[in-house]
Scaffold this motif. Sequence first.
Motif, mmCIF file in Angstrom:
data_model
loop_
_atom_site.group_PDB
_atom_site.id
_atom_site.type_symbol
_atom_site.label_atom_id
_atom_site.label_comp_id
_atom_site.label_asym_id
_atom_site.label_seq_id
_atom_site.Cartn_x
_atom_site.Cartn_y
_atom_site.Cartn_z
ATOM 1 N N LEU A 83 0.819 -1.210 0.000
ATOM 2 C CA LEU A 83 0.000 0.000 0.000
ATOM 3 C C LEU A 83 0.855 1.262 0.000
ATOM 4 O O LEU A 83 0.591 2.204 -0.745
ATOM 5 C CB LEU A 83 -0.948 0.004 1.209
ATOM 6 C CG LEU A 83 -2.157 -0.918 1.080
ATOM 7 C CD1 LEU A 83 -3.070 -0.750 2.288
ATOM 8 C CD2 LEU A 83 -2.924 -0.642 -0.212
ATOM 9 N N ALA A 84 1.905 1.267 0.832
ATOM 10 C CA ALA A 84 2.759 2.447 0.893
ATOM 11 C C ALA A 84 3.408 2.688 -0.458
ATOM 12 O O ALA A 84 3.471 3.827 -0.947
ATOM 13 C CB ALA A 84 3.815 2.281 1.978
ATOM 14 N N ALA A 85 3.868 1.611 -1.091
ATOM 15 C CA ALA A 85 4.506 1.755 -2.403
ATOM 16 C C ALA A 85 3.500 2.264 -3.422
ATOM 17 O O ALA A 85 3.807 3.124 -4.253
ATOM 18 C CB ALA A 85 5.090 0.412 -2.850
ATOM 19 N N PHE A 86 2.294 1.753 -3.320
ATOM 20 C CA PHE A 86 1.239 2.141 -4.250
ATOM 21 C C PHE A 86 0.922 3.626 -4.115
ATOM 22 O O PHE A 86 0.896 4.376 -5.102
ATOM 23 C CB PHE A 86 -0.001 1.289 -3.956
ATOM 24 C CG PHE A 86 -1.180 1.590 -4.820
ATOM 25 C CD1 PHE A 86 -1.185 1.218 -6.154
ATOM 26 C CD2 PHE A 86 -2.295 2.229 -4.300
ATOM 27 C CE1 PHE A 86 -2.276 1.488 -6.961
ATOM 28 C CE2 PHE A 86 -3.389 2.500 -5.098
ATOM 29 C CZ PHE A 86 -3.379 2.129 -6.431
ATOM 30 N N VAL A 87 0.726 4.065 -2.879
ATOM 31 C CA VAL A 87 0.390 5.470 -2.648
ATOM 32 C C VAL A 87 1.532 6.368 -3.132
ATOM 33 O O VAL A 87 1.320 7.353 -3.846
ATOM 34 C CB VAL A 87 0.099 5.716 -1.149
ATOM 35 C CG1 VAL A 87 0.002 7.207 -0.859
ATOM 36 C CG2 VAL A 87 -1.185 4.995 -0.748
ATOM 37 N N LEU A 88 2.748 5.988 -2.778
ATOM 38 C CA LEU A 88 3.900 6.777 -3.187
ATOM 39 C C LEU A 88 3.977 6.863 -4.710
ATOM 40 O O LEU A 88 4.193 7.933 -5.294
ATOM 41 C CB LEU A 88 5.179 6.162 -2.611
ATOM 42 C CG LEU A 88 6.486 6.897 -2.873
ATOM 43 C CD1 LEU A 88 6.440 8.289 -2.252
ATOM 44 C CD2 LEU A 88 7.671 6.121 -2.310
ATOM 45 N N ALA A 89 3.762 5.727 -5.364
ATOM 46 C CA ALA A 89 3.858 5.685 -6.822
ATOM 47 C C ALA A 89 2.788 6.587 -7.442
ATOM 48 O O ALA A 89 3.070 7.346 -8.374
ATOM 49 C CB ALA A 89 3.704 4.248 -7.320
ATOM 50 N N VAL A 90 1.575 6.527 -6.906
ATOM 51 C CA VAL A 90 0.483 7.329 -7.466
ATOM 52 C C VAL A 90 0.751 8.816 -7.260
ATOM 53 O O VAL A 90 0.626 9.626 -8.186
ATOM 54 C CB VAL A 90 -0.863 6.919 -6.824
ATOM 55 C CG1 VAL A 90 -1.965 7.896 -7.230
ATOM 56 C CG2 VAL A 90 -1.227 5.506 -7.239
ATOM 57 N N VAL A 91 1.168 9.146 -6.035
ATOM 58 C CA VAL A 91 1.406 10.551 -5.710
ATOM 59 C C VAL A 91 2.478 11.147 -6.628
ATOM 60 O O VAL A 91 2.385 12.289 -7.067
ATOM 61 C CB VAL A 91 1.809 10.688 -4.223
ATOM 62 C CG1 VAL A 91 2.411 12.050 -3.949
ATOM 63 C CG2 VAL A 91 0.596 10.445 -3.345
#
Lengths: 321, 509
Positions: A103-111
């Motif tokens: 999830l953290a990687a996903f959020v970071l990637a999207v941001v």
Amino acid sequence: MGRYLLRRLAFLLVSLALASVVLFVLLRLLPGDPANALTSVGASPEQIAAARHSIGSDRPLPEQFTHWLGQLASGDLGTSFVSSLPVGPEVSARLNVTVPLTLAAFVLAVVVAVPVGFVAAYKRRTWYGALLSGISQLGIAVPVFWLGMILIAVFALNAGWLPSGGFPQDGWAAPADAIRSLVLPVVTIALVMGASLIRYVRSATLDVLGSDYLRTARALGASFPRAMWRHGLRNASVPVISVLGIELASTLLGAVVVESVFALPGLGSLLATGIAQHDYPVVQGVLFVSTLAVLLIGFAADLVQRIIDPRLRGRLSGGAR
Amino acid sequence: MSKNSKRKASLYGTATVATLALGLTACGGGSGGSGASSGTWDKSATVNIGSLYEPQNLDNTAGGGQGVTEALNGNVYEGLFKLTDDGKVDDLLAEDHEVSKDGLTYTFTLRDGVKFHSGKELTSADVKYSLEKVLADDSQSARKSNLEVVKDIATPDAKTVEVTLSKKSISFVYNLSYVWIINSEAKNLKTTEDGTGPYKLAKWTRGSALSLDRFAGYWGDAAANKKVVYHYYKDATALNNALLTNAVDVVTSEQSPDALEQFKSNRNYKVNDGDSTTKLLLAFNDKAKPFTDVKVRRAVSAAIDDKKLLDSVWGGYGKLIGSMVPPTDPWYEDLTDVNAYDVTKAKKLLSEAGYAKGFSFTLDTPNYDPHPTAATFIKSQLAQVGITVKINTITPDEWYTKVYKNRDFTATLQEHVNDRDLVWYGNPDFYWGYDDKQVTRWVEQAEEASTTDEQTDLLKKVNRRTAEDAASDWLYLYPQIVVASSKLSGYPLNGLNSQFYAYDIKKKG
């Protein structure tokens, strides 16, 4: 919407049931006997038979399958052949690593990827627009384990800022340590995921920029930001969201590589060990939970798309995305 | 990634052979330790140990694997006897023992004041229980077959155990050093423990770590550190990185020779080159043509330059061996001259055997390091004497079924990890099919010998005979490399894959 949700839920349950049959059968087709892992060499046929009996692998397949389903229905993932530990708590312990990681990687990637992708499209004729899309192209080509090793070499071995791998034995009881050990793996996944997201955001934005409705909106006097906000983003986000769903699901399943580079006790490493040992309950448990997660992510992505794009609401539901 | 998957396979393979093949849990080191440095150390230190061998569960009679031996043997559980670094057997929980004149009855007197971690006092009933646990029908102990000579176990009083054997067994006391003494009332031994060792189990987190705390009620000298944590890695590179970043203080068994240079050239680390008992074998099926012919086996052995292979795989580490016997076994003799590398001799032997134009055979090769490397090397070496090798790569699971169980092979590569495993050449039913009546008799006589000298003499004969017969080709002995922070001392050097006594480890503050 209520009928849609019901239909969608039914679809989810059917998919889950089909998936459970497939994974149960495929697992049994793998060569090798779980009793091998449970008996020492030189074991007599009686001992091997006793081992099979103790884990129930001597019973007919349909019986084993219904037994497993019965356990699942009561929320029990069974007991590992090898460790004799219950699979459920083990899976949830591993999820405590894999879910925050993903999830953290996903959020970071999207941001990072959404604004970068937008700029790369909008400023495609400037040097930095070209640079951004070039870098994202490069990012797609980089293997995730290699990137992980580079980050370890730079930030752990040379600079000594972060641990090179591992996860605190007490898990999230020491939150600062847990977070520290997830920083590099999160960045690794986010970079690779972000690179491909940039490409999608860029091309979705390009489609919108070249669209008639945006030109019409501008011709009617809307400023570019306003036209983009009212019409463009909404349209650009529909294809991006389905890509996001796929990316999130594949990261959850693909975390095994990153987990092994960073020696994280996640779901992926549990699966790998389980397969090597023919530990069917463990493998079944991990795959079942992952299947559920992937289906839920697909469901969520679908739902978000329908909320954003009213045209999709009339579409027959239940079909594959 | 490929390296990582290889490592996984390798772990599985090692564990398989460790438990299955030799009936002897690899072992033999003592607490000798690295040159214990002088000066003060931190008595309340936590020692972080990095390892590639995670326990499958915590019960060594239920398939715990070599990881459970490494972490718990001697640290959490103790035997009646303990094996020292030079292969000698010392008293541990047994204070004393007597053997009857006919060599069939052993009377053990237990040490006073020994307590289990649960607080219960050790009695003879626990010893009887522990022995019976190893011998039970569902036991997967690698030691079970060696202990099947036990006919009867009596406990005349709480301090005395009397074991009667069905026939003489000179290795009985040595074998007992592998039997953990467990509280007879303990439950859930796959996930908890109740031993008498200097540490008790603090926490086991599967997939990650196992920690041990100093046990305040220990009967002997307290451990030199307060806590040890075994950290488990699946990948040798990740493990080395952990050592480089001080996440671990010591690596129990370095498996990546390429990584050694960075530690050797760094004063903060010490690279220790110990003796292992792990042999890499080119095992012929001595019952399958053309390896039924001793001349062919000798020719193949002489045609392979073992030194060159060892150098290419391990650099300057490891040893050449001319037989199944490593230097730490009592009956070791340097037999590297028998069937030494000699291409001319190999060609001569081949033509004598009627294969002047060579022949071709299939080499079943486990798919993890170092077997594929060794297979390729062997293929090119044997090509020079006209022998064509077809490499057939198989998984550890396939090896177990095809080669070990079904004997469906001509030649194979395999690592054999255990000490004192020469005796398998006395068993014509073992997978490699070596069958020499004289050797079988010598092995039996050695086991029934009255003195260890007698046993040693007989096994030396076996050693020489099997070497001359080229029963297998023993390619090399693996090194046992412990890499540690220079702050550490007192760790075992020859810990031999499966054990790692942690209680003497001293860490400078």
